[in-house]
Design a protein around this motif. Structure first.
Motif, short mmCIF file in Angstrom:
data_model
loop_
_atom_site.label_atom_id
_atom_site.label_comp_id
_atom_site.label_asym_id
_atom_site.label_seq_id
_atom_site.Cartn_x
_atom_site.Cartn_y
_atom_site.Cartn_z
N LYS A 2 -47.79 15.04 15.34
CA LYS A 2 -47.46 15.40 16.66
C LYS A 2 -46.27 15.74 16.64
N ALA A 3 -46.05 17.04 17.76
CA ALA A 3 -44.59 17.42 17.91
C ALA A 3 -44.65 18.10 19.42
N ALA A 4 -43.47 17.72 19.92
CA ALA A 4 -43.23 18.38 21.33
C ALA A 4 -42.70 20.03 20.91
N ARG A 5 -43.27 21.03 21.42
CA ARG A 5 -43.13 22.37 21.05
C ARG A 5 -42.59 23.08 22.05
N VAL A 14 -47.09 19.26 23.55
CA VAL A 14 -47.12 18.33 22.35
C VAL A 14 -48.43 18.71 21.89
N GLU A 15 -48.27 19.14 20.41
CA GLU A 15 -49.30 19.69 19.48
C GLU A 15 -49.29 19.10 18.28
N ILE A 17 -49.39 19.79 14.43
CA ILE A 17 -48.95 20.90 13.54
C ILE A 17 -48.68 20.24 11.96
N THR A 91 -40.33 23.23 17.46
CA THR A 91 -40.18 21.70 17.56
C THR A 91 -38.71 21.39 18.41
N GLY A 149 -33.78 21.81 16.22
CA GLY A 149 -34.34 21.24 17.41
C GLY A 149 -34.25 22.18 18.53
N GLY A 154 -37.40 22.65 12.49
CA GLY A 154 -38.08 21.39 12.98
C GLY A 154 -37.36 20.93 13.96
N ALA A 158 -40.90 14.80 16.89
CA ALA A 158 -42.01 15.09 15.98
C ALA A 158 -42.18 13.88 15.12
N ILE A 161 -39.53 15.47 9.79
CA ILE A 161 -39.02 16.42 9.74
C ILE A 161 -38.18 16.40 8.26
#
Length: 381
Positions: A2-5, A14-15, A17, A91, A149, A154, A158, A161
């Motif tokens: 999961k990561a906030a993109r 939030v996806e 990747i 991210t 960031g 990265g 997330a 990283i």
């Protein structure tokens, strides 16, 4: 993972990747369990207990909130970033600390063993010999300054990283990761105080007591516990926080004329004024509250153009400067942190949420509750 993109203003998702792999000269850092959001505008009274652990903590800066609301040059967009080469989405998360889980080729696995707690210094620059700033060693004022960031490579919001060892610092023994996540904004405050040439015995005005304003207060008090530090802040709860963290006196700029109020405590005016709010009235109050030949230092990121009374600067021979990020001070800040110079930083953490809720219960809450939140812990798992 999961990561906030970040896709652009008003668009953070939030996806899932691909999980990164540590490449040549990199370490892989675990970004699991609470991360941390922070905005330089917002406060809250409820406090949470800090629990020990070996997972990464991350903070969203006030600049992230600015970027969510409107375009900011340092954040990735549809054109390749000059340093990272990346375009949106990227991210988010540039205030973070965590634990190493793997190392890439060329990294000493004994020195940087799995489980080592580290802090990431996210500032990036072109590092070209033809760049005056970079060749002088001042990477923060490179014309192409960028941030992990924000601009790519990265980020802390997330689960993992992979980051070049060049940007990794060991966290002092006994310092929890929650405090490690505060090293980046603390470094901004420390760099600001150094740039102001503040010396023990001088008097100070801080305009705006969000987290950066409070970190300024803590840095000044670490250098001079008896320093007279006055704080101007419209939110009552933020004024209370400032008093609890060492302010000598607080003022409400909505109800009081700040230069007059300041001179009741410091008749000639203060030696140094830090502007950490980013609004015109605050800037004016800082300049008018200075003694002759005093120093104004701009810390805040501005969304609009400001105006300055040049004749005021001339007539009082004021010194005017500002900062962007920090410059070769992470190691110094970490040493002072390990020595216990900065007290009660954990008391600024006010809320825990899941990474899935980072937009609705994080960014949007920070926007709508400008007088209630300080730092929000975000958990990717």
């Amino acid at each position: 993972m999961k990561a906030a993109r970040f896709y652009g203003p008003g668009d953070v998702r939030v996806e899932n990747i691909p999980e990164p792999v540590a490449k040549e000269g990199q370490v892989k850092v675990k970004v699991k369990s609470p991360g941390m959001l922070k905005t330089s505008f917002i406060f809250s009274t409820p406090l949470i207990n800090i629990t020990p652990g070996n997972n990464l903590r991350n903070g969203i800066c006030g600049s992230d909130l600015h970027a969510y609301l409107a375009p900011i040059p340092v954040y990735a967009n549809k054109e390749p970033n000059p340093v990272t080469g990346e375009t949106v989405p990227v991210t988010l998360g540039h205030e973070f600390a965590g634990t190493i889980v793997d190392v890439g080729p060329g990294v000493d696995a004994n020195k940087w063993a799995a489980g080592t707690k580290v802090v990431i210094e996210p500032i990036l620059s072109c590092r070209k010999g033809s760049c005056f700033s970079c060749s002088s060693g001042h990477h923060n004022i490179c014309p192409h300054v960028a941030f992990i960031g924000c601009s790519g490579w990265g980020g802390g919001l997330a689960e993992f990283i992979a980051v070049d060892l060049l940007y990794v610092h060991r966290l002092p023994e006994g310092v929890p990761l929650e405090i490690g996540a505060c090293v980046e904004p603390l470094s901004i405050a420390y760099h600001s105080v150094k740039r102001s040439n503040f010396k023990p015995g001088q008097t100070v005005l801080i305009a705006g007591s969000g987290p950066i304003g409070l970190f300024l207060l803590k840095v000044i008090k670490s250098l001079d516990p008896d320093a007279t530090v006055l704080v101007s802040e419209p939110a009552a709860i933020r004024r209370q926080f400032a008093l609890e963290h060492g302010a000598s006196q607080v003022f409400d700029p909505i109800k009081e004329d700040i230069p007059t109020a300041v001179r009741k405590f410091v008749p000639p005016g203060v030696d140094v004024a830090f502007e950490a709010a980013g609004v015109q009235a605050s800037l004016d109050n800082c300049l008018l509250s200075l003694r002759a030949r005093g120093t104004y230092l701009n810390v805040a990121l501005w969304e609009i153009k400001a105006t300055i009374d040049i004749n005021l600067i001339l007539s009082r021979e004021l010194n005017i400067t500002g900062i962007i990020g920090y410059d070769h001070i992470h190691e110094e800040v970490l040493q002072l942190l390990g020595e216990g110079k900065f007290k009660n930083i954990e008391k600024l953490i006010t809320r825990k949420i899941k990474l899935d809720d980072v937009v609705e219960d994080g960014l949007k809450r920070l926007i709508s509750e400008k007088d209630k939140q300080v730092k929000i812990l975000v958990s990717p798992s």
